[in-house]
Design a protein around this motif. Structure first.
Motif, PDB file in Angstrom:
ATOM      1  N   ALA A  40      -3.605  -0.246  -4.226  1.00 28.79           N
ATOM      2  CA  ALA A  40      -3.382  -1.205  -3.642  1.00 28.79           C
ATOM      3  C   ALA A  40      -2.785  -2.715  -4.206  1.00 28.79           C
ATOM      4  CB  ALA A  40      -3.658  -1.601  -2.507  1.00 28.79           C
ATOM      5  N   ILE A  87       0.793  -1.104  -0.076  1.00 24.72           N
ATOM      6  CA  ILE A  87       0.327  -0.338  -0.423  1.00 24.72           C
ATOM      7  C   ILE A  87       0.890   0.819   0.525  1.00 24.72           C
ATOM      8  CG2 ILE A  87      -2.112  -1.199   1.267  1.00 24.72           C
ATOM      9  CD1 ILE A  87      -1.311   0.678   3.806  1.00 24.72           C
ATOM     10  N   TRP A 123       5.493   2.559  -0.877  1.00 22.19           N
ATOM     11  CA  TRP A 123       4.995   1.636  -1.083  1.00 22.19           C
ATOM     12  C   TRP A 123       5.316   0.419  -0.163  1.00 22.19           C
ATOM     13  CZ3 TRP A 123       3.990   5.144  -4.808  1.00 22.19           C
ATOM     14  CH2 TRP A 123       2.736   5.141  -5.053  1.00 22.19           C
ATOM     15  N   GLU A 141       1.000  -3.427   3.966  1.00 20.42           N
ATOM     16  CA  GLU A 141       0.041  -2.946   5.207  1.00 20.42           C
ATOM     17  C   GLU A 141       0.735  -3.322   6.601  1.00 20.42           C
ATOM     18  OE1 GLU A 141      -2.841  -2.907   7.627  1.00 20.42           O
ATOM     19  OE2 GLU A 141      -2.282  -4.604   6.252  1.00 20.42           O
ATOM     20  N   THR A 171      -4.379   4.637  -0.252  1.00 20.01           N
ATOM     21  CA  THR A 171      -4.526   2.948  -1.196  1.00 20.01           C
ATOM     22  C   THR A 171      -6.048   3.703  -1.633  1.00 20.01           C
ATOM     23  OG1 THR A 171      -3.880   1.606   0.652  1.00 20.01           O
ATOM     24  CG2 THR A 171      -6.210   0.828  -0.907  1.00 20.01           C
TER      25      THR A 171
END
Length: 297
Positions: free
Chosen positions: A266, A170, A242, A245, A261
């Motif tokens: 994502a 994410i 990124w 999560e 996101t």
């Protein structure tokens, strides 16, 4: 020198063929070739003349052939005299990708430690490094991420795989710096943390994520192979990163990080466990069952 390395070298020297040596060592040719290359990299020298058929040891290695054979025999006898370490040892080595080591593996270790008298040694690396540790028997179990476009190329007849969960890659950024980020976006730029293309998350970012981002030009502000470093760069407001999560969850819940996101999407990640299809120590078998079948462990 590990006994497995010596036996790999002797298998090639005795058969004169990487294919036949791989069969003797119960590995696919590609997996065995990677192991031989890894051994040569570790020793800092090429061991074989691959231009010859049959394959031959280089002169310097050939001079040590008998010594290696005798050493392998002594090590086997020593293992037998000590009761075979593969059955006596009380620890298990798990190789995992850096983000998994930080965010996910501790929960596995805690659960295993609560119900088993087993020591766990965690070895962290990028995905390819972890796979090589598994192939060379430096680890018993490997934990890694995969996606449909970035699968791990394995030898299915020699490696056992099991899906153990899911995560997501994410985009996150410092919640206190969102106004500055919006100003950058208004200028048509998105500051990002990138990963090297040769590592797993670099390929995911390049092939699975960038194509989805429209309307802005990605402006790399920093590059790192470590997701934990990328997370910190996002937390300080340097750039959007990124990250898994699971790694960012605590800082998102605390309000330190903003989950972007909804805006940038994502990438689903599948969490996998792998081990060689071979005989395993009793403790390694216990840990494997605890990981892949936690309700029945």
């Amino acid at each position: 020198m590990r006994l497995e390395w010596i036996e790999d070298i002797l298998a090639v020297a005795d058969t004169g063929s990487l294919i036949r040596a791989a069969e003797r060592r119960n590995l696919s040719q590609s997996a065995f070739s990677r192991r031989i290359r890894m051994i040569e990299d570790q020793l800092g020298t090429e061991l074989f003349d691959r231009t010859r058929k049959p394959v031959e040891l280089h002169p310097a290695a050939f001079e040590q052939y008998q010594e290696m054979r005798e050493l392998a025999l002594r090590l086997r006898r020593l293992a037998a005299a000590l009761g075979d370490d593969s059955h006596a040892r009380t620890h298990v080595v798990i190789a995992s990708q850096h983000a998994i080591t930080t965010a996910i593996a501790p929960a596995f270790v805690q659960r295993i430690a609560a119900s088993h008298d087993i020591g766990i040694r965690l070895r962290s690396g990028n995905r390819d490094e972890c796979y090589m540790q598994l192939l060379t028997r430096h680890s018993d179990i490997m934990l890694f991420y995969t996606t449909s476009r970035q699968p791990l190329t394995i030898e299915p007849g020699f490696v056992e795989l099991h899906s153990i969960g899911f995560d997501s890659l994410i985009p996150v950024f410092a919640a206190s710096c969102l106004a500055g980020l919006e100003a950058d976006i208004a200028r048509g730029e998105l500051p990002v943390v990138t990963y090297p293309d040769e590592v797993f998350f670099g390929r995911v970012l390049r092939d699975d994520i960038r194509s989805r981002i429209a309307g802005v030009t990605l402006r790399p502000k920093a590059e790192t192979a470590l997701t934990l470093a990328a997370l910190q760069l996002a937390a300080t407001g340097t750039a959007v990163a990124w990250v898994p999560e699971a790694l960012a969850r605590a800082q998102i819940v605390s309000g330190q990080l903003a989950d972007l996101t909804p805006r940038w999407g994502a990438q689903s990640l599948q969490l996998m466990a792998a081990r060689l299809r071979a005989a395993h120590s009793s403790v390694a078998e216990e840990v494997w069952r605890a990981i892949v079948s936690p309700k029945r462990s």
